[in-house]
Design a protein around this motif. Sequence first.
Motif, short mmCIF file in Angstrom:
data_model
loop_
_atom_site.label_atom_id
_atom_site.label_comp_id
_atom_site.label_asym_id
_atom_site.label_seq_id
_atom_site.Cartn_x
_atom_site.Cartn_y
_atom_site.Cartn_z
N ALA A 24 39.10 34.94 43.28
CA ALA A 24 39.40 34.45 41.92
C ALA A 24 38.09 34.10 41.21
O ALA A 24 37.90 34.40 40.03
CB ALA A 24 40.31 33.23 42.00
N LEU A 25 37.18 33.45 41.94
CA LEU A 25 35.90 33.05 41.39
C LEU A 25 35.09 34.29 40.98
O LEU A 25 34.54 34.37 39.88
CB LEU A 25 35.14 32.24 42.45
N LEU A 26 35.05 35.28 41.88
CA LEU A 26 34.31 36.52 41.60
C LEU A 26 34.89 37.23 40.37
O LEU A 26 34.15 37.71 39.51
CB LEU A 26 34.39 37.48 42.81
N LEU A 27 36.21 37.29 40.31
CA LEU A 27 36.87 37.97 39.19
C LEU A 27 36.57 37.28 37.86
O LEU A 27 36.29 37.93 36.86
CB LEU A 27 38.38 38.03 39.41
N LEU A 28 36.60 35.94 37.87
CA LEU A 28 36.33 35.22 36.63
C LEU A 28 34.86 35.30 36.23
O LEU A 28 34.53 35.34 35.05
CB LEU A 28 36.78 33.76 36.75
N GLN A 29 33.98 35.35 37.25
CA GLN A 29 32.55 35.52 36.93
C GLN A 29 32.34 36.88 36.28
O GLN A 29 31.57 37.03 35.34
CB GLN A 29 31.71 35.42 38.20
N GLN A 30 33.03 37.89 36.81
CA GLN A 30 32.85 39.25 36.32
C GLN A 30 33.51 39.48 34.96
O GLN A 30 32.91 40.03 34.06
CB GLN A 30 33.45 40.24 37.35
N PHE A 31 34.77 39.02 34.82
CA PHE A 31 35.53 39.36 33.61
C PHE A 31 35.61 38.24 32.59
O PHE A 31 35.90 38.48 31.42
CB PHE A 31 36.94 39.85 33.99
N GLY A 32 35.39 36.99 33.02
CA GLY A 32 35.27 35.89 32.06
C GLY A 32 36.58 35.32 31.52
O GLY A 32 36.64 34.17 31.18
#
Length: 206
Positions: free
Chosen positions: A170-178
């Motif tokens: 979830a953290l990686l996805l939010l870092q990537q897509f915002g």
Amino acid sequence: PVTAGSIVVPYGHVIGNEKWRGSEIAQRLQGKIRLIFEDGLGLVDFHLSNRTCILYISEADLVAGDEFKRRLVRFRNASSLGGIVIVEKTQISDQYFLAVQKLVVLELGMVLLPVANKGEASQLITQLVSFVREQSKDHNPFIRKQCSQLAEPSVFRTVQQIPGVGKTKALLLLQQFGSIHRLCNASVKELELVVGQTVAQQIYTF
């Protein structure tokens, strides 16, 4: 309809729609946050700040038909406020949830948070109030940009609802897509780069 700037929320308070006076949510919020009731909030159920408000969709609203959809669309068209939609996702209303998710997140680009009951909703509102308060303290746009992507607990929790996605992903996805909006519009290929093929497919399908 309420437009930004016409409602002023005193610091540390929440303004609730008069229709919630005496309700289970209001009773549970008493003592946790300072709640003021006002008439004339229009489509909005709770104002957390001058810029952020909550629209609440109960199990009864979902079962009753499409009136809540019209309300959300009217809000989106009339207001520049940040709207957070809280939905009661119960055994009865579960069958309607996917359609609501599609409307709120994909079509209207708003944040959707499912709760099991009014008790959970009042806890969530309390958490959102302290989060909004933290955000308003910090006016440096550069610092804000970095932490807002990760600091939004509601968004973080929502992404974790996706099958196959835990805290790390979830953290990686939010870092990537915002944002959830950008995540929803990502292609399988883009998702694969972040979480690998299997999970990317699960996210895309979800």
